[in-house]
Structure formats: structure tokens, C-alpha cells
Design a protein around this motif. Structure first.
Motif, PDB file in Angstrom:
ATOM      1  N   PHE A  69       0.824  -1.213   0.000  1.00  0.00           N
ATOM      2  CA  PHE A  69       0.000   0.000   0.000  1.00  0.00           C
ATOM      3  C   PHE A  69       0.862   1.270   0.000  1.00  0.00           C
ATOM      4  CE2 PHE A  69      -3.060  -2.956   2.140  1.00  0.00           C
ATOM      5  CZ  PHE A  69      -4.049  -2.904   1.187  1.00  0.00           C
ATOM      6  N   LYS A  70       0.200   2.398  -0.205  1.00  0.00           N
ATOM      7  CA  LYS A  70       0.809   3.701   0.032  1.00  0.00           C
ATOM      8  C   LYS A  70       0.294   4.185   1.381  1.00  0.00           C
ATOM      9  CE  LYS A  70       1.265   5.104  -4.838  1.00  0.00           C
ATOM     10  NZ  LYS A  70       0.889   6.111  -5.860  1.00  0.00           N
ATOM     11  N   VAL A  71       1.206   4.540   2.266  1.00  0.00           N
ATOM     12  CA  VAL A  71       0.858   4.836   3.655  1.00  0.00           C
ATOM     13  C   VAL A  71       1.482   6.151   4.079  1.00  0.00           C
ATOM     14  CG1 VAL A  71       0.896   3.982   6.026  1.00  0.00           C
ATOM     15  CG2 VAL A  71       0.827   2.352   4.121  1.00  0.00           C
ATOM     16  N   LEU A  72       0.685   6.989   4.755  1.00  0.00           N
ATOM     17  CA  LEU A  72       1.206   8.213   5.354  1.00  0.00           C
ATOM     18  C   LEU A  72       1.113   8.083   6.860  1.00  0.00           C
ATOM     19  CD1 LEU A  72      -0.052   9.126   2.437  1.00  0.00           C
ATOM     20  CD2 LEU A  72       0.434  11.408   3.312  1.00  0.00           C
ATOM     21  N   CYS A  73       2.159   8.512   7.558  1.00  0.00           N
ATOM     22  CA  CYS A  73       2.241   8.296   9.000  1.00  0.00           C
ATOM     23  C   CYS A  73       2.609   9.589   9.712  1.00  0.00           C
ATOM     24  CB  CYS A  73       3.276   7.210   9.295  1.00  0.00           C
ATOM     25  SG  CYS A  73       3.470   6.813  11.049  1.00  0.00           S
ATOM     26  N   LEU A  74       2.012   9.791  10.887  1.00  0.00           N
ATOM     27  CA  LEU A  74       2.284  10.980  11.702  1.00  0.00           C
ATOM     28  C   LEU A  74       2.408  10.561  13.155  1.00  0.00           C
ATOM     29  CD1 LEU A  74       2.311  14.173  11.912  1.00  0.00           C
ATOM     30  CD2 LEU A  74      -0.116  13.977  12.428  1.00  0.00           C
ATOM     31  N   ASP A  75       3.437  11.062  13.837  1.00  0.00           N
ATOM     32  CA  ASP A  75       3.615  10.802  15.268  1.00  0.00           C
ATOM     33  C   ASP A  75       4.288  12.012  15.888  1.00  0.00           C
ATOM     34  OD1 ASP A  75       3.992   9.876  17.805  1.00  0.00           O
ATOM     35  OD2 ASP A  75       5.048   8.046  17.247  1.00  0.00           O
ATOM     36  N   GLN A  76       3.593  12.672  16.791  1.00  0.00           N
ATOM     37  CA  GLN A  76       4.118  13.888  17.428  1.00  0.00           C
ATOM     38  C   GLN A  76       4.896  13.591  18.705  1.00  0.00           C
ATOM     39  OE1 GLN A  76       3.885  16.431  15.706  1.00  0.00           O
ATOM     40  NE2 GLN A  76       1.890  16.806  14.811  1.00  0.00           N
ATOM     41  N   THR A  77       5.043  12.309  19.043  1.00  0.00           N
ATOM     42  CA  THR A  77       5.709  11.934  20.286  1.00  0.00           C
ATOM     43  C   THR A  77       7.219  11.999  20.132  1.00  0.00           C
ATOM     44  OG1 THR A  77       3.902  10.414  20.752  1.00  0.00           O
ATOM     45  CG2 THR A  77       5.888  10.170  22.075  1.00  0.00           C
ATOM     46  N   ASN A  78       7.885  12.490  21.156  1.00  0.00           N
ATOM     47  CA  ASN A  78       9.344  12.460  21.223  1.00  0.00           C
ATOM     48  C   ASN A  78       9.763  11.589  22.400  1.00  0.00           C
ATOM     49  OD1 ASN A  78       9.832  14.360  19.069  1.00  0.00           O
ATOM     50  ND2 ASN A  78       9.144  15.971  20.465  1.00  0.00           N
ATOM     51  N   GLY A  79      10.864  10.886  22.252  1.00  0.00           N
ATOM     52  CA  GLY A  79      11.336  10.053  23.346  1.00  0.00           C
ATOM     53  C   GLY A  79      11.420   8.591  22.952  1.00  0.00           C
ATOM     54  N   SER A  80      11.863   7.775  23.895  1.00  0.00           N
ATOM     55  CA  SER A  80      12.116   6.357  23.612  1.00  0.00           C
ATOM     56  C   SER A  80      10.848   5.584  23.298  1.00  0.00           C
ATOM     57  CB  SER A  80      12.820   5.713  24.813  1.00  0.00           C
ATOM     58  OG  SER A  80      12.043   5.872  25.995  1.00  0.00           O
ATOM     59  N   GLU A  81       9.698   6.080  23.738  1.00  0.00           N
ATOM     60  CA  GLU A  81       8.446   5.370  23.484  1.00  0.00           C
ATOM     61  C   GLU A  81       7.877   5.653  22.107  1.00  0.00           C
ATOM     62  OE1 GLU A  81       7.098   9.328  25.288  1.00  0.00           O
ATOM     63  OE2 GLU A  81       8.833   7.996  25.298  1.00  0.00           O
ATOM     64  N   ALA A  82       8.481   6.597  21.372  1.00  0.00           N
ATOM     65  CA  ALA A  82       7.895   7.053  20.109  1.00  0.00           C
ATOM     66  C   ALA A  82       7.918   5.983  19.022  1.00  0.00           C
ATOM     67  CB  ALA A  82       8.631   8.308  19.619  1.00  0.00           C
ATOM     68  N   VAL A  83       8.881   5.075  19.071  1.00  0.00           N
ATOM     69  CA  VAL A  83       9.048   4.127  17.962  1.00  0.00           C
ATOM     70  C   VAL A  83       7.917   3.113  17.868  1.00  0.00           C
ATOM     71  CG1 VAL A  83      11.549   4.354  17.982  1.00  0.00           C
ATOM     72  CG2 VAL A  83      10.470   2.584  19.367  1.00  0.00           C
ATOM     73  N   TYR A  84       7.128   2.952  18.922  1.00  0.00           N
ATOM     74  CA  TYR A  84       6.153   1.861  18.914  1.00  0.00           C
ATOM     75  C   TYR A  84       5.075   2.062  17.853  1.00  0.00           C
ATOM     76  CZ  TYR A  84       1.915   3.936  20.991  1.00  0.00           C
ATOM     77  OH  TYR A  84       0.761   4.649  21.194  1.00  0.00           O
ATOM     78  N   TRP A  85       4.742   3.315  17.529  1.00  0.00           N
ATOM     79  CA  TRP A  85       3.663   3.568  16.580  1.00  0.00           C
ATOM     80  C   TRP A  85       4.075   3.161  15.164  1.00  0.00           C
ATOM     81  CZ3 TRP A  85      -1.390   4.429  16.688  1.00  0.00           C
ATOM     82  CH2 TRP A  85      -2.016   4.952  15.566  1.00  0.00           C
ATOM     83  N   LYS A  86       5.187   3.682  14.680  1.00  0.00           N
ATOM     84  CA  LYS A  86       5.613   3.425  13.299  1.00  0.00           C
ATOM     85  C   LYS A  86       6.325   2.085  13.148  1.00  0.00           C
ATOM     86  CE  LYS A  86       9.027   5.798  11.315  1.00  0.00           C
ATOM     87  NZ  LYS A  86       9.971   4.834  10.688  1.00  0.00           N
ATOM     88  N   ASP A  87       7.156   1.719  14.134  1.00  0.00           N
ATOM     89  CA  ASP A  87       7.988   0.529  13.984  1.00  0.00           C
ATOM     90  C   ASP A  87       7.331  -0.741  14.522  1.00  0.00           C
ATOM     91  OD1 ASP A  87       9.825   2.224  12.901  1.00  0.00           O
ATOM     92  OD2 ASP A  87      11.121   2.317  14.652  1.00  0.00           O
ATOM     93  N   ASP A  88       6.688  -0.651  15.697  1.00  0.00           N
ATOM     94  CA  ASP A  88       6.111  -1.855  16.304  1.00  0.00           C
ATOM     95  C   ASP A  88       4.680  -2.118  15.840  1.00  0.00           C
ATOM     96  OD1 ASP A  88       8.483  -2.076  17.700  1.00  0.00           O
ATOM     97  OD2 ASP A  88       7.719  -1.056  19.480  1.00  0.00           O
ATOM     98  N   PHE A  89       3.862  -1.090  15.853  1.00  0.00           N
ATOM     99  CA  PHE A  89       2.458  -1.245  15.469  1.00  0.00           C
ATOM    100  C   PHE A  89       2.292  -1.377  13.963  1.00  0.00           C
ATOM    101  CE2 PHE A  89      -1.634   1.204  14.612  1.00  0.00           C
ATOM    102  CZ  PHE A  89      -2.453   0.089  14.761  1.00  0.00           C
ATOM    103  N   LEU A  90       2.858  -0.444  13.215  1.00  0.00           N
ATOM    104  CA  LEU A  90       2.630  -0.395  11.773  1.00  0.00           C
ATOM    105  C   LEU A  90       3.688  -1.143  10.962  1.00  0.00           C
ATOM    106  CD1 LEU A  90       1.625   3.377  11.590  1.00  0.00           C
ATOM    107  CD2 LEU A  90       0.071   1.414  11.441  1.00  0.00           C
ATOM    108  N   LYS A  91       4.909  -1.112  11.407  1.00  0.00           N
ATOM    109  CA  LYS A  91       6.049  -1.688  10.658  1.00  0.00           C
ATOM    110  C   LYS A  91       6.104  -1.073   9.255  1.00  0.00           C
ATOM    111  CE  LYS A  91       6.159  -6.144  13.075  1.00  0.00           C
ATOM    112  NZ  LYS A  91       4.925  -5.966  13.863  1.00  0.00           N
TER     113      LYS A  91
END
Length: 352
Positions: free
Chosen positions: A181-203
Motif C-alpha cells: 500500500f501507500k501509507v502516510l504516517c504521523l507521530d508527534q511523540t518524542n522520546g524512547s516510546e515514540a518508535v512503537y507507533w511506526k515501527d512496532d504497530f505499523l512496521k
């Protein structure tokens, strides 16, 4: 760039997800939100969900470390939904429960999860259906002023959501499904917990097709000319503009990018070409986005980048010189008597 001005909601449902490591849980709704009955609410929600993506230039694709896309949970659920194998409510519950499973970092905040199905979402000039998954984590207090019999009163509402501050979101566009697919992603979080949205949840990883290859190479070359090249070579503003104009002309007139040809026709200096190769390699490693030696040039990517290629020399507050080509007809010097720099322009005809 994503345009939502003509988009419509097909479905909307809201769930709540907590932090698994904090022994919180999730709450799932069984009924969709009826947005069709309230045009104002619909407009506000569309602004809240979609407006932030109008400025998102990077397009991603789903992936999985073992290269089998079906093992990417969100991709698999989304594909089944678009193909009609999964109902909207089933889809929304599945992705919410999976989001809960990856919400294990102790700093991840609980919040509402909005899942929406949309139609007429425009990406790169084409209309598509899309799915949006959005999470609100941060709440604010708002004052409300209202009229009363003897004047105006004031009240407040705690734990309200600012519709101009989307915390996390992803828009999955129903096109090129076999490639992720074509996917657009946004995450306003900063810090060590930020990676979970793009890397862990969505990959997700950055898309690397002809559009991305063209746009990224033009962007990297522009940054190379403006920021890196003058560290080794003596360049003035006109030289930089000339190099950028030559590259823009190359991408506008050629159908295929050829690295050797580009180095010869545009860069035209073996040492500079070698420096550019090292500069590209650093980009490839940092963003895990390798460049191909040959690829078909995407015209829509060239058009998109054209506005960021500046061809103007600004001289104090008096003059602007627009340079479109023929660098040899532009000379720079210094006038000892006036104690000022000057440019000398050579031309045949003056336009009316």
C-alpha cells in the motif's frame, strides 16, 4: 501530498486503548458514530484527522522483517477489509487489540483510537478509498464563555481534545496493495516510546519506487549543492543556481535517470561526482533507502520538487536576478571605487 477536500467518511468508530505494561486494558465499541447527522461535527473531525497529512511528503509502505507482508498484522487486516473479507467494525476491533498488544513501553499513554473509512482521498493526483487510524493521547482544558441574563458567564471543560493537535495517525491508501500500500504516517511523540507507533504497530519503511527515487535524488542533490559542495570547491550563488538548473533540466527532459550520464552532463566534474556519490551513500544508510543507478523518472515527482529549486539571486533590498540558464553570460566582480560587489549581465534583446 494528500488532499482531503473532496473526501467523505464512510465509517467512523471510536475505541479506547490503555497501556498493557501498566495493567490497563482496552474498551471496544460495538456501534459506529453517526457523523452524517451533524455536518459541523463531520467537518471538525475531517480537519482533526486529515489536515495534518496535507504537509506530509514522505510515503511509506508496510513491510515485515521476513519479507512476507501477510505477517504484518495491520497490512493483513487492511487488505482483508479493502477486499471485503472483513467488516469495518471487525477491522477496527482487530487493529485496536493489536495496538494494545504492542503498547508495552511504560511511558506510552492511554487514549482514544479513531478508526475511519474514507472515499475520494487524493494522493499523487489520483482518488482512492482509504483507512485512517488515529490516536489521541493528550487532553487540554478549555474555557467556554456563554451569554446569560445579566451578561456573560464562563465555564470550563477538562480532558478535551484540541482538534489542531493530532497526536498519532496513519492513512492507508487503497492502491498498490501487493507492494505494501501507500501509507502516510504521523507521530508527534518524542522520546524512547515514540518508535512503537511506526515501527512496532505499523512496521513501515519509506517507499522506494520511481516516484520516491526521483524525488529523493533531486532532494539529495539540491542539499549537496547548497550545503556540501562549497566545502571543497569555491562556488558563488550563481554557480549553485547553475548546477541546480542543469539538474532540473535533466530531470525535465529525460525519461530515464542514468547515473553515469548525470555525472557527465550535470555535475561535469569527476571529483565533485565522487563527492556526490559519498553524500548519497550517507543518505542511503541513514534512511535505509538505496538509490538505483538507473530508474524511470517520475514526472509528477519532478513537478513537485520544482518549486523548491530556487533560481533567484537576492541583492540587498534593491534587486533580484532570476537565472534560468547560460551561466557564462553572468559575471560577478568587485568595484573598488564604490566598494561594492556587482553582477554583469550579457544579453541580446530586452523584452517589452
Amino acid at each position: 501530498m494528500l488532499f482531503h477536500q473532496d473526501a467523505n467518511f464512510e465509517n467512523l468508530i471510536i475505541h479506547h486503548v490503555g497501556n498493557k505494561s501498566q495493567d490497563e486494558y482496552f474498551t471496544l465499541s460495538d456501534v459506529e458514530v453517526d457523523v452524517a447527522s451533524d455536518e459541523v461535527l463531520t467537518s471538525l473531525l475531517m480537519q482533526y484527522f486529515m489536515k495534518p497529512f496535507g504537509k506530509q511528503a514522505e510515503v511509506y509502505r508496510f513491510y515485515h522483517p521476513n519479507d512476507d507482508l501477510e505477517f504484518n498484522e495491520v497490512y493483513s487486516y487492511s487488505k482483508r477489509f479493502f477486499e471485503g473479507q472483513l467488516s469495518f467494525i471487525e477491522y477496527s476491533k482487530s487493529v485496536t487489540k493489536y495496538l494494545f498488544e504492542v503498547s508495552e513501553h511504560p511511558k506510552i499513554k492511554s487514549g482514544e483510537v479513531y478508526v475511519v473509512a474514507l472515499e475520494n482521498v487524493q494522493l499523487e493526483g489520483e482518488d482512492h478509498r482509504a483507512i485512517g487510524i488515529f490516536k489521541s493521547e493528550n487532553k487540554e482544558a478549555y474555557l467556554k464563555v456563554y451569554p446569560q441574563a445579566d451578561g456573560l458567564g464562563v465555564n470550563y471543560e477538562e480532558q478535551a481534545i484540541n482538534i489542531n493537535k493530532l497526536d498519532k495517525g496513519v492513512v492507508i491508501v487503497n492502491t498498490e496493495s501487493e507492494e505494501g500500500f501507500k501509507v502516510l504516517c504521523l507521530d508527534q511523540t518524542n522520546g524512547s516510546e515514540a518508535v512503537y507507533w511506526k515501527d512496532d504497530f505499523l512496521k513501515l519503511r519509506v517507499r522506494n519506487d520511481n516516484f520516491q527515487q526521483t524525488g529523493n535524488l533531486m532532494k539529495v542533490y539540491k542539499n549537496f549543492v547548497n550545503d556540501k559542495l562549497e566545502e571543497v570547491f569555491e562556488l558563488d550563488k550563481a554557480d549553485k543556481i547553475d548546477l541546480l538548473n542543469r539538474s532540473m533540466n535533466y530531470f525535465k527532459t529525460k525519461e530515464e535517470f542514468n547515473e553515469e550520464e548525470f555525472n557527465t552532463e550535470v555535475i561535469a566534474n569527476p571529483d565533485a561526482a565522487s563527492l556526490f556519490k559519498d553524500y548519497k551513500t550517507a543518505f542511503e544508510k541513514e534512511f535505509d533507502s538505496p538509490f538505483q543507478s538507473n530508474f524511470d523518472i517520475a514526472g509528477n515527482a519532478v513537478k513537485k520538487m520544482a518549486s523548491s529549486y530556487k533560481s533567484v539571486i537576492k541583492l540587498d533590498k534593491n534587486f533580484h536576478i532570476y537565472v534560468h540558464g547560460k551561466r557564462e553570460y553572468l559575471e560577478k566582480g568587485y568595484d573598488e571605487d564604490k566598494g561594492m560587489n556587482y553582477y554583469k549581465l550579457f544579453f541580446e534583446n530586452e523584452a517589452e
